[in-house]
Design an enzyme around this catalytic site. Structure first.
Site, PDB file in Angstrom:
ATOM      1  CG  HIS A 133      -8.058   7.530   5.800  1.00  0.00           C
ATOM      2  ND1 HIS A 133      -7.419   7.285   6.996  1.00  0.00           N
ATOM      3  CD2 HIS A 133      -7.546   6.644   4.909  1.00  0.00           C
ATOM      4  CE1 HIS A 133      -6.568   6.283   6.830  1.00  0.00           C
ATOM      5  NE2 HIS A 133      -6.624   5.878   5.573  1.00  0.00           N
ATOM      6  CG  ASP A 139      -3.581   6.441   3.481  1.00  0.00           C
ATOM      7  OD1 ASP A 139      -3.782   5.701   4.453  1.00  0.00           O
ATOM      8  OD2 ASP A 139      -4.285   6.435   2.461  1.00  0.00           O
ATOM      9  CG  ASP A 149      -7.404   2.421   5.167  1.00  0.00           C
ATOM     10  OD1 ASP A 149      -8.191   1.614   4.623  1.00  0.00           O
ATOM     11  OD2 ASP A 149      -6.466   2.953   4.552  1.00  0.00           O
ATOM     12  CG  HIS A 158      -3.150   2.028   7.741  1.00  0.00           C
ATOM     13  ND1 HIS A 158      -3.449   3.207   8.381  1.00  0.00           N
ATOM     14  CD2 HIS A 158      -3.681   2.138   6.504  1.00  0.00           C
ATOM     15  CE1 HIS A 158      -4.132   3.990   7.576  1.00  0.00           C
ATOM     16  NE2 HIS A 158      -4.298   3.369   6.414  1.00  0.00           N
TER      17      HIS A 158
END
Length: 988
Positions: A50, A52, A174, A417
């Protein structure tokens, strides 16, 4: 080792491995999936990372691995390492999500490496999931930007890899709550499933105990089965099971499989895994479960992961000979969904959304609905410019799409996000804003080049009239025009309907203004408010502004010419001003009454004969709870969490001043509450909405008390605990205070637990009256009391909520707290008539006219000969319920166009019905449509080629729909049903 060095050898190994595999892997998609064994608990191992797209570090720092003192993360090394390790075992698989990073990495690779990666993709071993530029937020994003960022990623994947890279699954693991509209959009993009990790703790507990962690989500109340999407919650957040993490960042024990060693641990490691599989299976309905093996920025050393997973799979499966029912293998989310589909069972369904998110009794993640309010507005403004720039590029045929990419890419990143959500560190927020600014600069060049073709009169030699944007017009500043003898203002209307638009132009002298026909404009010359002039950082010397009404053609422009007339008497409109007296603002439709203390007394709809008295209206604040975050009851308010100390609100001031100004064009009441909170309420001639421009900041926190600033509208409307908020700018959901549709809600936080994201509008109503508030950016809001609407507009907090960023949400500028300015629009109507006004108003607010200025060094007579002063791309009027969502030139002969029906079913007697629109009308100035192919919403495949998986619900419903059989359309007239978006590739 480097991929490019060993590419030829590795390709040979891959070919040999494919031939030896238990199942042919020379194909991608569902045909490459291992479906497990019918009599076993099948564990789908999903290796993933994951990544970001900005959070604690900027997107650049995350990619390159800079500032590892903040967070150790380097995406380029993750991709290097994963690709290298996939070749070692043909059973290995990996999924990747964030195309913003992969695109960077791809651009740095050799052709040999690219070919090798294509082989992995074509074999289904490297799979792209979701496929957007980022993993976007779902609460604070607008649907146009969600579609765009997925289209950007999907276009890259299609062009580089073809059909094998087309994402089939949404992967929103997330984001902090989940929108029903996003499920609908994903379904329209052709996805077969969606997975996420975060849901309210009460909801998750219930689902786990009732084996309903997976469901059919009905994403639209209007689109029916077209919007249905299989959806699942992940079991272990998106992390590996406890003690089974093999990343360099983890401290768990590796698999030590040499029996001669004292630390030999295969039996213990195998049993731990088998126990974890059985524990997870408790909450799921089939003999298939999915284990996420990875987490934030994992796989920088992919060998650690894959070497241990290979062993784990080997030794766990070996226990089947001893009676174990666990069958484990490498898989992907799409293969997991396919396996569930083949089980052919009925699934429960869901029709509401997953907001708000509470991860503990006191931890409601509703603060980020408003956090970084200025960035939220800047993103919406940037999208407005992006859409207009695409339109101008297409209609002028200057073929500068590559220059628009800079803003498209910046917008894609900002949907992340931890970007538009406001949950990033301050320096990262600054980086996002900088990217948007640089993208807008590039877009401004495209706009100028487009106007260089559209403006000049062919019969004349054009003179220099370079167009430029004034980015600080929201604080009445446009430095390049100050003191100029003449300048022009050109307004581009990006909507497909003619509109009335009210303009404010800050000036340092008086001008005559001519409209596109050469007539003198009746403009009001009024002072700029003291509040505006005192905003920190404002450099303009303009003390006054012109306010006038414009009539703009559909999908076209109008130019207004300003010429200084020194020494010549300019006829001024009559202006009346009162201070600290009761005043009434009134036009032919609306009356707004204030008392002499600046209190809003009532609004009256003169047409309908209905009124709403206000008991209070103005600015209030909640005290932020300042805990130490050691236990749930000590949860602080912060960038993510909104937690007020008490439910009691405090007025920002007990007194206020009011100044009323009335002209022929506009009547306004400027109300100053204190040194850092004010509003200007305006009523324009001919308008049915009341405009409230609010200014908040610098919010004082010298007392070390965080403050959450709201605007409150308290009325006598009998709303019966109900209020209504939109989802990502589209469909509206009913909210009920202290209630959740799918579980028995335990009330702990009676304010923040009732906050919902608002992207476009919120309303309350009774049998005869509806009060709607339109907003200009995403904000959080609620109806805490019957008859009341409150909207949070700014937050300045002295403490952190310990959810990652490790700094308080304390934005500053020019040495003091940040000043934020925005607008609300109030609509008072009867419930049965309100939708037409608020739908149209919201669309016009979303697609606002784009203003550019120029400094032609010539008289009006010469200018009017050299340039067109008004023009429309349309030769016929468009239906009011149709919106042009996208007009993008792909190449000289091909265009991408999206049109939408933006009314809901049963919303309006006239406009909630199917409507026909002729697409040829959009291209009348460009040529004749020779081919028209309908695409999926993400524009990455013909709709006729889409075949989604079919599902059954426990209500005995089927998700099956018949897709169109055609590959292209010859008839350019298309039909749109309520809330339907259609996407086409047009060839001229």
């Amino acid at each position: 080792m480097r991929i490019s060095t060993y590419c030829a050898v590795l390709l040979c190994i891959v070919a040999q491995c494919f031939a030896a595999s238990h199942k042919s892997r020379n194909t991608c998609g569902y045909d490459s999936c291992n479906l497990g064994q019918a009599n076993k608990l099948n564990v789908h191992i999903v290796p993933h990372t994951h990544d970001d797209v900005g959070w604690l570090k900027t997107v650049d720092q995350y990619y390159y691995g800079a500032r590892n003192d903040i967070q150790h993360a380097s995406v380029q090394y993750i991709l290097d390492s994963v690709i290298e390790e996939l070749v070692q075992n043909p059973e290995r698989r990996f999924i990747y999500v964030e195309i913003a990073f992969f695109w960077r990495w791809w651009n740095q690779q050799s052709n040999d490496t690219r070919n090798f990666v294509k082989e992995l993709v074509n074999a289904g071993r490297l799979e792209f999931i979701s496929g957007g530029w980022c993993m976007h937020d779902e609460a604070t994003t607008y649907y146009n930007s969600i579609i765009d960022q997925h289209t950007l990623g999907a276009e890259f994947l299609r062009d580089q890899f073809g059909e094998c890279a087309r994402p089939k699954i949404g992967w929103q693991i997330d984001p902090f709550g989940h929108s029903r509209e996003v499920a609908s959009l994903f379904a329209q993009m052709g996805f077969d499933g969606l997975f996420f990790a975060r849901a309210d703790y009460q909801d998750s507990d219930l689902r786990n105990s009732t084996k309903t962690m997976e469901m059919i989500w009905k994403g639209s109340a209007n689109l029916g089965r077209q919007s249905w999407l299989f959806t699942g919650l992940l079991a272990d957040f998106y992390d590996p099971p406890d003690s089974l993490c093999f990343d360099r960042s983890c401290g768990d024990q590796p698999i030590i499989d040499d029996p001669s060693l004292n630390d030999y641990n295969v039996p213990e490691r195998v049993q731990t895994f088998i126990d974890a599989a059985h524990d997870q299976a408790y909450g799921f309905a089939t003999n298939h479960i999915m284990m996420t093996m990875g987490s934030d920025f994992h796989y920088e050393n992919a060998n650690l992961w894959f070497k241990n997973l290979d062993k784990l799979i080997k030794y766990v499966n070996a226990q089947q000979t001893n009676g174990s029912d666990v069958n484990v293998f490498y898989s992907t989310p799409s293969c997991y969904v396919y396996a569930l589909n083949k089980v052919d069972r009925a699934w429960t369904s869901k029709t509401d959304d997953f907001f708000p998110l509470g991860d503990t009794p006191h931890g409601f993640w509703t603060g980020y609905f408003t956090s970084r309010a200025a960035l939220k507005r800047y993103e919406r403004h940037s999208n407005n410019i992006l859409q207009a720039t695409r339109q101008l590029n297409a209609l002028s045929q200057i073929n500068l799409r590559n220059d628009i990419f800079y803003l498209s890419e910046a917008m894609g990143i900002v949907q992340h996000h931890d970007a538009i959500s406001g949950t990033e560190k301050q320096n990262v927020a600054d980086d996002y804003a900088q990217r948007l600014s640089e993208g807008i600069d590039k877009a401004a060049d495209v706009i100028n080049n487009a106007y260089a073709k559209l403006l000049p009169n062919e019969s004349e030699i054009p003179m220099n009239a370079t167009q430029f944007l004034c980015q600080y017009s929201n604080i009445s500043e446009c430095l390049p025009i100050e003191g100029q003898k003449q300048f022009t203002l050109t307004l581009w209307n990006p909507t497909i309907h003619p509109i009335i638009h009210h303009v404010r132009v800050p000036v340092t002298k008086e001008y005559l203004i001519r409209d596109p026909m050469g007539s003198i404009v009746s403009a009001e010359y009024v002072p700029i408010s003291t509040t505006t002039r005192n905003i920190p950082g404002r450099k303009s010397s303009a003390q006054n502004q012109y306010i006038f009404t414009t009539s703009l053609p559909a999908l076209g422009f109008s130019t207004y010419y300003f010429e200084a007339k020194s020494g010549e008497k300019i006829r001024k409109q009559k202006t009346t001003t009162t201070r600290n007296e009761a005043c009434t603002l009134e036009n032919e439709y609306i009356r707004v009454e204030f008392d002499d203390h600046g209190n809003l007394h009532q609004i009256i709809n003169l047409e309908k004969g209905i009124a709403v008295p206000f008991t209070t209206q103005g600015f209030y604040w909640y005290t932020s709870f300042a805990g130490n975050n050691s236990r749930p009851e000590f949860q602080s308010s912060g960038a993510y969490v909104f937690r007020p100390l008490t439910s009691k609100i405090q007025p920002v001031s007990t007194t206020r001043t009011i100044t009323c100004t009335k002209t022929e064009t506009v009547q306004s009441a400027s109300i100053v509450f204190n040194a850092w909170a004010s509003q200007e309420v305006s009523l324009f001639h001919g308008m049915r909405t009341v405009e409230i421009e609010w200014t908040v900041g610098p919010v004082p926190i010298d007392d070390n008390v965080g403050k959450e600033i709201i605007i409150r509208y308290d009325t006598d409307i009998e709303s019966a605990s109900k209020y209504y908020t939109d989802a990502n700018g589209r469909e509206v959901l009913e909210r009920i205070r202290n209630y959740r549709p799918t579980w028995n809600y335990s009330i702990v936080e009676n304010v923040s637990g009732n906050y919902y994201p608002i992207n476009s509008r919120i309303w309350i109503k009774d049998h005869t009256r509806q009060l709607t508030v339109l907003i200009d950016r995403s904000e959080g809001g609620a109806s805490i009391l019957d008859g009341s609407i409150e909207i949070m507009v700014h937050r300045r907090i002295a403490h952190d909520d310990s959810l990652g960023i490790n700094e308080p949400l304390n934005e500053t500028a020019f040495g003091e707290g940040l000043v934020v300015r925005g607008k609300h629009f109030l609509i008072l109507e009867s419930p049965e008539n309100s939708s037409r006004i608020h739908r149209v108003g919201a669309q016009q607010l979303f697609m606002h006219p784009i203003a550019t200025y120029a400094l032609p060094q010539t008289s009006y007579a010469n200018y009017s000969k050299a340039y067109h002063q008004t023009w429309s791309a349309l030769s016929e009027s468009m239906p009011l319920n149709v919106h042009l969502l996208t007009l993008d030139q792909l190449n000289p002969r091909q265009f991408l166009i999206r049109v939408e029906h933006y009314f809901e079913l049963n919303e309006d007697d006239i406009y909630s019905h199917p409507v026909e629109v002729d697409l040829q009308a959009f291209f009348k100035s460009l040529g004749t449509i020779t081919d028209l192919t309908e695409l999926t919403l993400g524009a990455n495949m013909p709709l006729s080629q889409l075949h989604r998986l079919d599902w059954r619900t426990t209500d005995k419903e089927s998700s099956h729909i018949d897709m169109p059989k055609y590959s292209s359309l010859k008839d350019t007239i298309v039909t749109l049903n309520p809330m339907q978006i259609k996407t086409f590739q047009v060839t001229l």
